[in-house]
Design a protein around this motif. Structure first.
Motif, PDB file in Angstrom:
ATOM      1  N   LEU A 145      -7.440   2.475   5.639  1.00 49.89           N
ATOM      2  CA  LEU A 145      -7.423   1.848   4.327  1.00 49.89           C
ATOM      3  C   LEU A 145      -8.685   1.013   4.175  1.00 49.89           C
ATOM      4  N   ALA A 146      -9.111   0.795   2.942  1.00 51.22           N
ATOM      5  CA  ALA A 146     -10.232  -0.109   2.671  1.00 51.22           C
ATOM      6  C   ALA A 146      -9.699  -1.340   1.938  1.00 51.22           C
ATOM      7  N   LEU A 147      -9.980  -2.509   2.483  1.00 53.91           N
ATOM      8  CA  LEU A 147      -9.606  -3.782   1.861  1.00 53.91           C
ATOM      9  C   LEU A 147     -10.892  -4.543   1.571  1.00 53.91           C
ATOM     10  N   ILE A 148     -11.086  -4.940   0.309  1.00 53.29           N
ATOM     11  CA  ILE A 148     -12.362  -5.527  -0.125  1.00 53.29           C
ATOM     12  C   ILE A 148     -12.115  -6.873  -0.788  1.00 53.29           C
ATOM     13  N   GLY A 149     -12.938  -7.861  -0.464  1.00 56.22           N
ATOM     14  CA  GLY A 149     -12.876  -9.168  -1.119  1.00 56.22           C
ATOM     15  C   GLY A 149     -14.239  -9.540  -1.679  1.00 56.22           C
ATOM     16  N   SER A 150     -14.249 -10.131  -2.882  1.00 56.91           N
ATOM     17  CA  SER A 150     -15.515 -10.505  -3.511  1.00 56.91           C
ATOM     18  C   SER A 150     -15.315 -11.668  -4.459  1.00 56.91           C
ATOM     19  N   SER A 151     -16.431 -12.335  -4.788  1.00 53.96           N
ATOM     20  CA  SER A 151     -16.387 -13.470  -5.703  1.00 53.96           C
ATOM     21  C   SER A 151     -17.633 -13.424  -6.583  1.00 53.96           C
ATOM     22  N   THR A 152     -18.434 -14.484  -6.594  1.00 50.21           N
ATOM     23  CA  THR A 152     -19.610 -14.548  -7.464  1.00 50.21           C
ATOM     24  C   THR A 152     -20.563 -13.385  -7.198  1.00 50.21           C
ATOM     25  N   GLY A 153     -20.881 -12.639  -8.255  1.00 50.35           N
ATOM     26  CA  GLY A 153     -21.721 -11.457  -8.109  1.00 50.35           C
ATOM     27  C   GLY A 153     -20.942 -10.217  -7.726  1.00 50.35           C
ATOM     28  N   GLY A 154     -19.637 -10.377  -7.559  1.00 44.14           N
ATOM     29  CA  GLY A 154     -18.816  -9.280  -7.064  1.00 44.14           C
ATOM     30  C   GLY A 154     -18.603  -8.149  -8.057  1.00 44.14           C
ATOM     31  N   ILE A 155     -18.633  -8.450  -9.346  1.00 45.88           N
ATOM     32  CA  ILE A 155     -18.383  -7.389 -10.324  1.00 45.88           C
ATOM     33  C   ILE A 155     -19.458  -6.312 -10.223  1.00 45.88           C
ATOM     34  N   GLU A 156     -20.722  -6.723 -10.190  1.00 43.16           N
ATOM     35  CA  GLU A 156     -21.806  -5.747 -10.042  1.00 43.16           C
ATOM     36  C   GLU A 156     -21.685  -5.000  -8.717  1.00 43.16           C
ATOM     37  N   ALA A 157     -21.337  -5.731  -7.651  1.00 39.53           N
ATOM     38  CA  ALA A 157     -21.218  -5.098  -6.337  1.00 39.53           C
ATOM     39  C   ALA A 157     -20.086  -4.071  -6.332  1.00 39.53           C
ATOM     40  N   LEU A 158     -18.962  -4.416  -6.940  1.00 41.57           N
ATOM     41  CA  LEU A 158     -17.832  -3.486  -6.978  1.00 41.57           C
ATOM     42  C   LEU A 158     -18.154  -2.250  -7.807  1.00 41.57           C
ATOM     43  N   ILE A 159     -18.833  -2.450  -8.928  1.00 39.74           N
ATOM     44  CA  ILE A 159     -19.229  -1.293  -9.735  1.00 39.74           C
ATOM     45  C   ILE A 159     -20.135  -0.370  -8.926  1.00 39.74           C
ATOM     46  N   ARG A 160     -21.060  -0.951  -8.181  1.00 40.47           N
ATOM     47  CA  ARG A 160     -21.966  -0.143  -7.359  1.00 40.47           C
ATOM     48  C   ARG A 160     -21.170   0.664  -6.328  1.00 40.47           C
ATOM     49  N   ILE A 161     -20.218   0.039  -5.684  1.00 40.22           N
ATOM     50  CA  ILE A 161     -19.424   0.721  -4.651  1.00 40.22           C
ATOM     51  C   ILE A 161     -18.520   1.790  -5.264  1.00 40.22           C
ATOM     52  N   GLN A 180     -10.728  -9.854  -6.298  1.00 39.16           N
ATOM     53  CA  GLN A 180     -11.936 -10.397  -6.924  1.00 39.16           C
ATOM     54  C   GLN A 180     -11.582 -11.727  -7.570  1.00 39.16           C
ATOM     55  N   HIS A 181     -12.320 -12.777  -7.244  1.00 41.36           N
ATOM     56  CA  HIS A 181     -12.108 -14.068  -7.893  1.00 41.36           C
ATOM     57  C   HIS A 181     -12.568 -13.997  -9.341  1.00 41.36           C
ATOM     58  N   SER A 183      -6.076 -14.664  -3.005  1.00 42.31           N
ATOM     59  CA  SER A 183      -7.029 -14.982  -1.942  1.00 42.31           C
ATOM     60  C   SER A 183      -7.367 -13.745  -1.126  1.00 42.31           C
ATOM     61  N   VAL A 184      -8.628 -13.630  -0.751  1.00 39.20           N
ATOM     62  CA  VAL A 184      -9.062 -12.556   0.135  1.00 39.20           C
ATOM     63  C   VAL A 184      -8.455 -12.755   1.517  1.00 39.20           C
ATOM     64  N   ASP A 185      -8.434 -14.003   1.991  1.00 42.48           N
ATOM     65  CA  ASP A 185      -7.842 -14.287   3.298  1.00 42.48           C
ATOM     66  C   ASP A 185      -6.386 -13.836   3.350  1.00 42.48           C
ATOM     67  N   ALA A 186      -5.628 -14.086   2.290  1.00 46.79           N
ATOM     68  CA  ALA A 186      -4.214 -13.691   2.270  1.00 46.79           C
ATOM     69  C   ALA A 186      -4.075 -12.181   2.433  1.00 46.79           C
ATOM     70  N   LEU A 187      -4.909 -11.426   1.740  1.00 46.36           N
ATOM     71  CA  LEU A 187      -4.865  -9.960   1.870  1.00 46.36           C
ATOM     72  C   LEU A 187      -5.244  -9.534   3.285  1.00 46.36           C
ATOM     73  N   VAL A 237     -10.408  -0.797   7.153  1.00 48.56           N
ATOM     74  CA  VAL A 237     -11.799  -1.210   7.018  1.00 48.56           C
ATOM     75  C   VAL A 237     -11.791  -2.465   6.155  1.00 48.56           C
ATOM     76  N   GLY A 238     -12.190  -3.601   6.694  1.00 50.39           N
ATOM     77  CA  GLY A 238     -12.267  -4.839   5.933  1.00 50.39           C
ATOM     78  C   GLY A 238     -13.694  -5.074   5.453  1.00 50.39           C
ATOM     79  N   VAL A 239     -13.839  -5.404   4.174  1.00 48.57           N
ATOM     80  CA  VAL A 239     -15.179  -5.543   3.582  1.00 48.57           C
ATOM     81  C   VAL A 239     -15.248  -6.856   2.811  1.00 48.57           C
TER      82      VAL A 239
END
Length: 341
Positions: A142-158, A173-174, A244-248, A260-262
């Motif tokens: 499985l892929a687990l992903i956490g992101s915050s500031t700047g994360g929207i662009e990063a997620l779109i790229r991925i 995503q925060h 929270s990303v930590d909770a996930l 896979v933690g990202v």
């Protein structure tokens, strides 16, 4: 459908004034929005030629998702300056690449500026990416992903590089409360796989990406065995955030060897401790590198704590996820280039 202009402002008097000024004088229907959420939904529904956004709304963190939607469908937008004497010129450059519309300027000038933008035809914009040739691959993680500031662009790229039959993926995503659905729609526009908001009991399966954002609950992976499914928990903020990303990440420790933690760009440290727990339990862990991060906060803390197997530039993260998710669960937990033990 007739051309459309959206006027987005929390100030009803401001919206009414601009609607009266433009009404009947530009060849477009005028639609009003009071919030960024309304602006996002109306933009998707009406595909406007122009959106005029009050600078009060344009300074909110959630506006980044709206701006990314404008880019995705080639919608022109202007910021609206409503306060005289604030030092901004009516033709000052803005993030829109156009200019700031000064509501205190003479009406004729405002009309000329709006007409100039409306006359500019929109480009044809394609929908979600076509499925990748790797669509038939079998996924072992499985892929687990956490992101915050700047994360929207990063997620779109991925996600734009994901195949239609991608690894089962869950993302925290925060963002602002109540903005999760809009973010999910934006990401779905840029992904060949199914992208949907978190729901209790939702099964994680190939071809599905689940988003938790703008909700007062945490998304967690349920159980230690059996088909992986997601659950909501109502605990308070973890690492200062909910969801929270930590909770996930912590919830996935019992299944770590199949994870896979990202951790992507963002302020603070949310996700760092959970990523460390995943790595210690046998997960493969990735973090966005400093050079490509908008804010090298969360990935930096995770790296310094020894939670990261590999730091990867944003342009390589999708490929790294796909490669690792296809690998056997016994591989990948040892540090590689850019890692700290």
């Amino acid at each position: 459908m007739s051309p459309c202009i959206i006027i987005a402002s929390p100030d009803q008097r401001c919206r009414a004034r601009l609607t009266r000024l433009l009404g009947g004088k530009v060849t477009a229907n005028i639609v009003e929005a009071a919030t960024l959420r309304d602006t996002f939904n109306l933009t998707e529904e009406r595909d406007p030629t122009l959106v005029i956004v009050d600078d009060v709304l344009a300074t909110l963190p959630e506006f980044r998702a709206v701006q990314m939607l404008f880019t995705a469908i080639d919608t022109r937008w202007l910021t609206l300056c409503t306060r005289p004497g604030d030092g901004r010129s009516a033709i000052a450059p803005t993030a829109s690449g156009l200019f700031c519309l000064d509501l205190t300027a003479p009406p004729q000038r405002i009309l000329e500026q709006v007409r100039a933008v409306v006359r500019n035809p929109k480009k044809r914009v394609s929908g979600a990416p076509a499925p990748s040739p790797s669509a038939g691959r079998s996924w072992r993680r499985l892929a687990l992903i956490g992101s915050s500031t700047g994360g929207i662009e990063a997620l779109i790229r991925i996600l734009s590089e994901y195949p239609a039959q991608c690894p089962p993926t869950a993302i925290v995503q925060h963002t602002g409360q109540g903005f999760g659905d809009s973010l999910t729609k934006l990401l779905a526009r840029n992904c060949a796989a199914e992208v949907r908001p978190m729901e209790p009991g939702l099964e994680m399966r190939p071809g599905r990406v689940v988003i938790a954002a703008g909700t007062p609950r945490h998304m967690e992976l349920a159980g230690a065995s059996g088909p992986p499914a997601l659950r909501f928990t109502h605990a308070g903020p973890v690492a200062g955030h909910c969801p929270s990303v930590d909770a996930l990440f912590h919830s996935a420790v019992p299944r770590a060897r199949k994870v896979v933690g990202v951790l992507l760009t963002g302020m603070g440290s949310d996700g760092a401790q959970g990523l460390l727990a995943l790595r210690r339990a046998g997960a493969m862990t990735l973090a966005q590198d400093e050079a490509s991060s908008v804010v090298y906060g969360m990935p930096r803390v995770a790296f310094e704590r020894g939670a990261v197997c590999e730091q990867v530039p944003i342009g390589g993260i999708a490929a790294a996820i796909l490669k690792t998710a296809a690998a056997s669960s016994g591989a990948g937990a040892e540090p590689r280039t850019g890692a700290r033990a």
